[in-house]
Design an enzyme around this catalytic site. Structure first.
Site, PDB file in Angstrom:
ATOM      1  N   CYS A  72      17.051  -4.014   8.830  1.00 15.66           N
ATOM      2  CA  CYS A  72      17.508  -2.869   8.035  1.00 15.66           C
ATOM      3  C   CYS A  72      18.409  -1.955   8.867  1.00 15.66           C
ATOM      4  O   CYS A  72      18.044  -1.551   9.973  1.00 15.66           O
ATOM      5  CB  CYS A  72      16.296  -2.079   7.527  1.00 15.66           C
ATOM      6  SG  CYS A  72      16.734  -0.606   6.594  1.00 15.66           S
ATOM      7  N   CYS A  85       9.949   2.506   8.586  1.00 14.45           N
ATOM      8  CA  CYS A  85       9.380   1.223   9.021  1.00 14.45           C
ATOM      9  C   CYS A  85       9.414   1.174  10.554  1.00 14.45           C
ATOM     10  O   CYS A  85      10.188   0.407  11.138  1.00 14.45           O
ATOM     11  CB  CYS A  85      10.165   0.053   8.434  1.00 14.45           C
ATOM     12  SG  CYS A  85      10.020  -0.103   6.650  1.00 14.45           S
ATOM     13  N   CYS A 162      16.738  -0.904   0.395  1.00 15.62           N
ATOM     14  CA  CYS A 162      15.507  -0.839   1.176  1.00 15.62           C
ATOM     15  C   CYS A 162      14.925  -2.241   1.238  1.00 15.62           C
ATOM     16  O   CYS A 162      14.610  -2.836   0.202  1.00 15.62           O
ATOM     17  CB  CYS A 162      14.520   0.133   0.539  1.00 15.62           C
ATOM     18  SG  CYS A 162      12.927   0.205   1.397  1.00 15.62           S
ATOM     19  N   GLN A 217      -2.332  -0.076  -5.252  1.00 15.14           N
ATOM     20  CA  GLN A 217      -2.068  -0.767  -3.988  1.00 15.14           C
ATOM     21  C   GLN A 217      -0.623  -1.241  -3.961  1.00 15.14           C
ATOM     22  O   GLN A 217      -0.129  -1.807  -4.936  1.00 15.14           O
ATOM     23  CB  GLN A 217      -3.017  -1.956  -3.808  1.00 15.14           C
ATOM     24  CG  GLN A 217      -4.478  -1.584  -3.680  1.00 15.14           C
ATOM     25  CD  GLN A 217      -4.825  -0.975  -2.326  1.00 15.14           C
ATOM     26  OE1 GLN A 217      -3.966  -0.777  -1.471  1.00 15.14           O
ATOM     27  NE2 GLN A 217      -6.091  -0.659  -2.140  1.00 15.14           N
ATOM     28  N   PHE A 246     -14.357   6.283  -6.111  1.00 21.19           N
ATOM     29  CA  PHE A 246     -12.885   6.255  -6.039  1.00 21.19           C
ATOM     30  C   PHE A 246     -12.364   5.024  -6.778  1.00 21.19           C
ATOM     31  O   PHE A 246     -11.540   4.265  -6.262  1.00 21.19           O
ATOM     32  CB  PHE A 246     -12.399   6.261  -4.586  1.00 21.19           C
ATOM     33  CG  PHE A 246     -12.944   7.372  -3.742  1.00 21.19           C
ATOM     34  CD1 PHE A 246     -12.349   8.631  -3.759  1.00 21.19           C
ATOM     35  CD2 PHE A 246     -14.055   7.184  -2.931  1.00 21.19           C
ATOM     36  CE1 PHE A 246     -12.850   9.671  -2.974  1.00 21.19           C
ATOM     37  CE2 PHE A 246     -14.565   8.209  -2.149  1.00 21.19           C
ATOM     38  CZ  PHE A 246     -13.965   9.463  -2.168  1.00 21.19           C
ATOM     39  N   GLU A 267     -14.588   8.655 -10.488  1.00 20.91           N
ATOM     40  CA  GLU A 267     -13.221   9.060 -10.151  1.00 20.91           C
ATOM     41  C   GLU A 267     -13.038  10.496 -10.618  1.00 20.91           C
ATOM     42  O   GLU A 267     -13.750  10.960 -11.521  1.00 20.91           O
ATOM     43  CB  GLU A 267     -12.221   8.121 -10.838  1.00 20.91           C
ATOM     44  CG  GLU A 267     -10.754   8.458 -10.681  1.00 20.91           C
ATOM     45  CD  GLU A 267     -10.304   8.488  -9.242  1.00 20.91           C
ATOM     46  OE1 GLU A 267      -9.877   9.576  -8.808  1.00 20.91           O
ATOM     47  OE2 GLU A 267     -10.385   7.454  -8.552  1.00 20.91           O
ATOM     48  N   CYS A 345      -8.136   2.369   3.894  1.00 19.69           N
ATOM     49  CA  CYS A 345      -6.729   2.325   4.293  1.00 19.69           C
ATOM     50  C   CYS A 345      -6.494   3.115   5.576  1.00 19.69           C
ATOM     51  O   CYS A 345      -5.349   3.325   5.968  1.00 19.69           O
ATOM     52  CB  CYS A 345      -5.832   2.841   3.177  1.00 19.69           C
ATOM     53  SG  CYS A 345      -6.163   4.542   2.698  1.00 19.69           S
TER      54      CYS A 345
END
Length: 388
Positions: A72, A85, A162, A217, A246, A267, A345
Site C-alpha cells: 500500500c 496497517c 485501501c 466482526q 455481549f 446486551e 479482542c
C-alpha cells in the site's frame, strides 16, 4: 554522533506493536515503523526515567523478515501517511510468528499457562486472506476529501484505495470518492469531519454520513472460524443452561442454541437486541442490561439465579476491547457455572479478567489465538475455562 542519535538493533516488538531498541546507555526506546532484526540509526523523540520513544532516521540493514515492497502506498508512520496497517512492513509469516510468541509470553507471565503447558495454546489461526478481507470499515470525509485519520493526529489523510478492504467495501469507497466534492458532507462547527461506516451487508446507495452500524466482526472468514471453535467446544462439554454476555445481534447465539436447552442473551444496545429477536430462535431470551455498570451486573446475576432452576452451567462472553472486569464477581455470584468460553479482542483485558478464575477453581483447557486483522498488532483470543 550526538547523544540524541544512536545506532541500534530492533530486538522485539512492544505490546503496542512498536520496535524495541536498546540505547547504548541502557534505556529502552520504542520505534514505530520498525521490525525485529532491523539495524538502523535512531533519534530520540522523548524519554522518561527508563524508556522513551525514538524515530528511525536511517535503515542501515533491514530485517530479513521485512517486505521488499509494501502493498500500500499510503502505509507509513510519517506525516501524510495513513498509519492504519502498522505491521504491513513485515512478511505475513513473521507477523503470525510475532503474534503467537507475544500471546504465549503474556499467558506465561500471568500464570495462565505454566511452563510445560504450552500444549494448551493452539497454533495461531492465519487469515485466509492477508489483504482484501475487511467486510466493514469507517472512513471520514470533510466535503472535499475522504480517507482515514493519520496516526496520532487529527489530519484527514486522503486515500484513493485501501488494500485490506474486500471487494464490496472497496467498491463503496470508490462510490463515495466519486461524489466529491460534496457540500452536504461538510462537518458541523466543532466537528472536523463526518464519518461513513462501510459494510458489505449494506447497499451502497444506503450509505449515510454519521450513521453508526451495529458491531460486526470485520473478517468474515475468521468469524466463521470463531463459530466453528464454539461449536466444537460445545460438542465436548455438557451444557443445557447458558448465558451469553455481549451477545450483540446474535453472531454466536445461534451456535450456542444448538447445544443448549435455554439461553439468556444479554446486551445493552437495543438495536442489536431487535436484530437478535428477529432471528426467532425458540430457546433464546434476550435481556437488556448494561454490563459496564456494576449495579446492573449484580441485578443480572440475581435475576439469573431466580430464572434458572439448577443454576447456570455455561457462560459465553464476547466483550469489546475494554473486556469485562466484573467477570470474577459475576462468576462467583453464579456458583453453578462449570464452563466459560471467552472470545476476546484484547489480550491484556482477557488476562486481567480471567487470571482470578484460576483461584476460583477454574483451569484453562484451551486457548486459541486468531489473526482477525492481518497487518496490525491485533490478535483475537478464544479461551475455554472449566471448573475442576
Amino acid at each position: 554522533m550526538s547523544n540524541s542519535v544512536f545506532k541500534g538493533h530492533i530486538r522485539s516488538l512492544s505490546s503496542e506493536g512498536y520496535g524495541v531498541v536498546d540505547h547504548p546507555e541502557g534505556k529502552v526506546f520504542f520505534v514505530p515503523g520498525t521490525w525485529p532484526g532491523d539495524e538502523g540509526i535512531f533519534e530520540k523523540i522523548s524519554e522518561k526515567n527508563r524508556y522513551g520513544e525514538a524515530r528511525l532516521v536511517e535503515l542501515v540493514r533491514p530485517s530479513s523478515d521485512r517486505r521488499k515492497e509494501r502493498p500500500c502506498a499510503f502505509q507509513g508512520h510519517e506525516p501524510g501517511k495513513c498509519g492504519g496497517c502498522p505491521w504491513m512492513i513485515g512478511t505475513y509469516e513473521s507477523q503470525l510468528r510475532v503474534k503467537f510468541e507475544r500471546v504465549l509470553f503474556q499467558l506465561k507471565k500471568a500464570k495462565l499457562v505454566e511452563e510445560g503447558g504450552e500444549a494448551k495454546v493452539c497454533p495461531i489461526v492465519a487469515s485466509p486472506e492477508e489483504l482484501g478481507f475487511r467486510n466493514r470499515a469507517q472512513v471520514k470525509a470533510n466535503g472535499i476529501k475522504l480517507g482515514f485519520v493519520g496516526e496520532r493526529s487529527h489530519d484527514l489523510i486522503e486515500i484513493s484505495d485501501c488494500k485490506i478492504l474486500n471487494e464490496k467495501t472497496a467498491e463503496q469507497l470508490q462510490f463515495l470518492r466519486s461524489k466529491l466534492p460534496n457540500p452536504e458532507w461538510t462537518p458541523v462547527p466543532g466537528k472536523p469531519w463526518v464519518f461513513f461506516d462501510l459494510s458489505d451487508e449494506v447497499d451502497v446507495l444506503k450509505l449515510q454520513p454519521n450513521r453508526r452500524l451495529p458491531f460486526r466482526q470485520g473478517n468474515t472468514s475468521q468469524n466463521l472460524f470463531l463459530k466453528k471453535w464454539l461449536a466444537e467446544r460445545f460438542s465436548q462439554i455438557e451444557s443445557s443452561r447458558c448465558v451469553e454476555l455481549f451477545c450483540g445481534s446474535g453472531n454466536f447465539t445461534e451456535v450456542i442454541a444448538h447445544a443448549n436447552n435455554k439461553i439468556i442473551a444479554v446486551e445493552v444496545v437495543e438495536e442489536a437486541l431487535v436484530s437478535l429477536r428477529s432471528l426467532n430462535l425458540p430457546k433464546v431470551e434476550a435481556w437488556r442490561f448494561d454490563l459496564f455498570q456494576v449495579a446492573e451486573v449484580k441485578k443480572l446475576a440475581a435475576r439469573l439465579n431466580r430464572e434458572f432452576e439448577g443454576g447456570v452451567d455455561c457462560l459465553v462472553l464476547d466483550p469489546p476491547r475494554e473486556g469485562f472486569s466484573s467477570l470474577p464477581g459475576f462468576v462467583e455470584s453464579l456458583d453453578t457455572i462449570q464452563n466459560i468460553l471467552y472470545v476476546s479482542c484484547d489480550l491484556s483485558t482477557f488476562i486481567r479478567d480471567t487470571a482470578p478464575l484460576m483461584k476460583m477453581g477454574f483451569e484453562l483447557l484451551e486457548l486459541c489465538p486468531v489473526d482477525m486483522f492481518p497487518q496490525t498488532p491485533h490478535v483475537e483470543v478464544l479461551g475455554h475455562f472449566q471448573k475442576g
